[in-house]
Design an enzyme around this catalytic site. Sequence first.
Site, PDB file in Angstrom:
ATOM      1  N   ASP A 332       0.844  -1.186   0.000  1.00 53.15           N
ATOM      2  CA  ASP A 332       0.000   0.000   0.000  1.00 53.15           C
ATOM      3  C   ASP A 332       0.886   1.246   0.000  1.00 53.15           C
ATOM      4  OD1 ASP A 332      -2.730   1.198   0.421  1.00 53.15           O
ATOM      5  OD2 ASP A 332      -1.742   1.960   2.216  1.00 53.15           O
ATOM      6  N   GLU A 369       1.465   0.150  -5.073  1.00 51.05           N
ATOM      7  CA  GLU A 369       0.997   1.415  -5.629  1.00 51.05           C
ATOM      8  C   GLU A 369       2.193   2.346  -5.817  1.00 51.05           C
ATOM      9  OE1 GLU A 369      -3.413   1.862  -3.652  1.00 51.05           O
ATOM     10  OE2 GLU A 369      -1.679   2.343  -2.414  1.00 51.05           O
TER      11      GLU A 369
END
Length: 697
Positions: A332, A369
């Site tokens: 993340d 990400e």
Amino acid sequence: MAKELKLGVTKQGNKTNFSVFSEHAENIELCLFSDDEKTEKRVPLKKGEDNVWSVSLDNIREGQKYGYRAHGELNPQKGLYFNPHKLLIDPYAKDLSSTFTAHEDPAIRLDNDIDSAFAIPKSVVVFDNSEEDEKNYPYLHKKPHTEWKNTIIYEANVKGFSAQHPDLPEKVRGKFLAFAEPEVIQYLKSLGVTQLELMPVTTTCGGLQLEKAKGLSDYWGYNPINHFAFDKRYGTREDFKKMVNELHKAGIEVTLDVVYNHTGEYGAEHNLLSYKGLDAPQYYRMTENGQFIDTTGCKNSINTNTPVTRRLLEDSLTYFTKDLGVDGFRFDLAGDCALNGDNRFDEDGQFLKIIRDISEKYSAKVSGEPWSALGGYYRGNMKGMMEWNDKHEAAIRSFYRGDEWIVPELAGHISGGEGLWYGQNQSKYIRYVAAHDGFTAFDVVSYNEKNNWANNENNNDGNNNNHSSASPNKEIAFRRLKSMLSANILSRGVPMICAGDELARTQQGNNNAYCQDNELTWLKWKNFSKEQQELYIHIRKLTALRAEHPSFANLDVFSGEKVPSNGRKDIEWIRPDGQEMQESDWHNQYNHILACVINGKGSEVSKNPKTKKTTDDDFMVLMCGNTYGVVDFKLPTSPNGQKWELVFDTAGKNKKINDNGTYSLEPYSYVLLKSPKKEKQNTRNLNLAKAKREKVH
């Protein structure tokens, strides 16, 4: 930091060693609790090499509950938050006694003298036993090692996937053990899934804005307070190992969504749970005057550049891969983690070096990400990591909404060619049209605006730009949905399916359902409509096609050059008149059609793992956005000279190629045509007839 000084709890003969890091503490106490947590015994730790505090004790059994109290200065201006009235969770605890629920209890605040022990989950002593694991879980470390090009990811929330599954025993619904059940494994296999990616599963702390009285909770789990211990909502370590064992036995990888960019401790004025109370300046990004630097939008940011956090990162990833059989990780806000000490992105910095080392040492598959929450965007620069591609998501959504100027960008995404902009020779992207964060795929074609009122934030949370639009009727909605998912799964790169999109799951327009642990987010497993049944079968067909054909299961970027064996380009972009697109065609803002011919001889660099063949049939893809009627598309000859055959058309089942060599292309459709190789034109069988007849179980 000396690597031989192990942190956490370790067994050494008859002794049990407790070790925790703190540079700035004046004293640290180990707190041992009785089983009922009513009595507490405090044992002082001794500070040793590299700021590691430790003590060795006799007669410590597995299951012993404990925590730490750190003494020192409470001075936010220096970034110091020592308060011995607050029980602290061991950052290396491999188990916790309970799920954290005391989000609003004043005892967890850092600035008072209330003893917080009653409100804090207790760390629990765990002794690993590799010999027992080998006996009980023989497939735990027999990892499938599926190549990236053959990977189909299925992103799921542990609770939401199975909470309402009627065919599972009630005791496993919403738990790790649900994924060990034969019904679930068969379902994943039927979809062609090769990798199950679980949203965060370690203990989390709900957001301060959650109002318990209104039934909200930290459903997604993106506020970790520990990077080793599983959240009790999902089950135990043994449950997790059994799940991994059964999935590996079925050839399915297990990857974890991990959050190393921030924690659930928030900022200077809030709670004291673990890292902040042990040594905030070593764990968090801070200014010289002790202020938290917030690059994540969550009131704090983990500093991945200090020795203790680098070690925490490496040790926790090693634990999951080496001890628990995990196949890989999705990071993340990986772009945020990759910021250096000056808060600038560093592709050769400590974070990405650790990721590359773990990946190489344990053959772990890593993705993440490539951005920071507050604006940094590092697509194409995450060395050693597959990258999530939200631009691909936006392009497909926009095209099937009918946007202008989107065709050139979409062409780059579905062909993998956008990687060339960054000097790459492969399409190193995770492709999706929906993920946990944002609209479900069905809501993309059903809502113009978000509907987040149930989150109690006045509909101010969540993304306002969803590239969505409500369809005029059910037929068009499901056509657009099938088309988007087709474009995603058959694009070059690694496709991901968000759990439930194959069944047209809706969240009623909520695009930020992080706090909705209820029927709004849970998958529904009964009363499927005809359209849902057909969608499920269509997804099965898509994944079977991809597995069979190296033209799709391929990370290599099309060159646009002619293939010597037949003199045609490996990919040709075609206009509705059957001619190849010219430069001016790419600059037509009103163009809503994208079509290409994929030369089967152009797949020679990518061998199919099943057939071992390096060539393929020829394919033609026809994609139509919002045209105001049917377009008769003239089909060019195939590179191998054989006739085109219709594989599928999302606009309907009773379609065929016209006698004059055109195809009637309908709005919002995705059409796939095939021209079989000469030597295989009568023998190629995708074995999809059974899938077409079957219904969702």
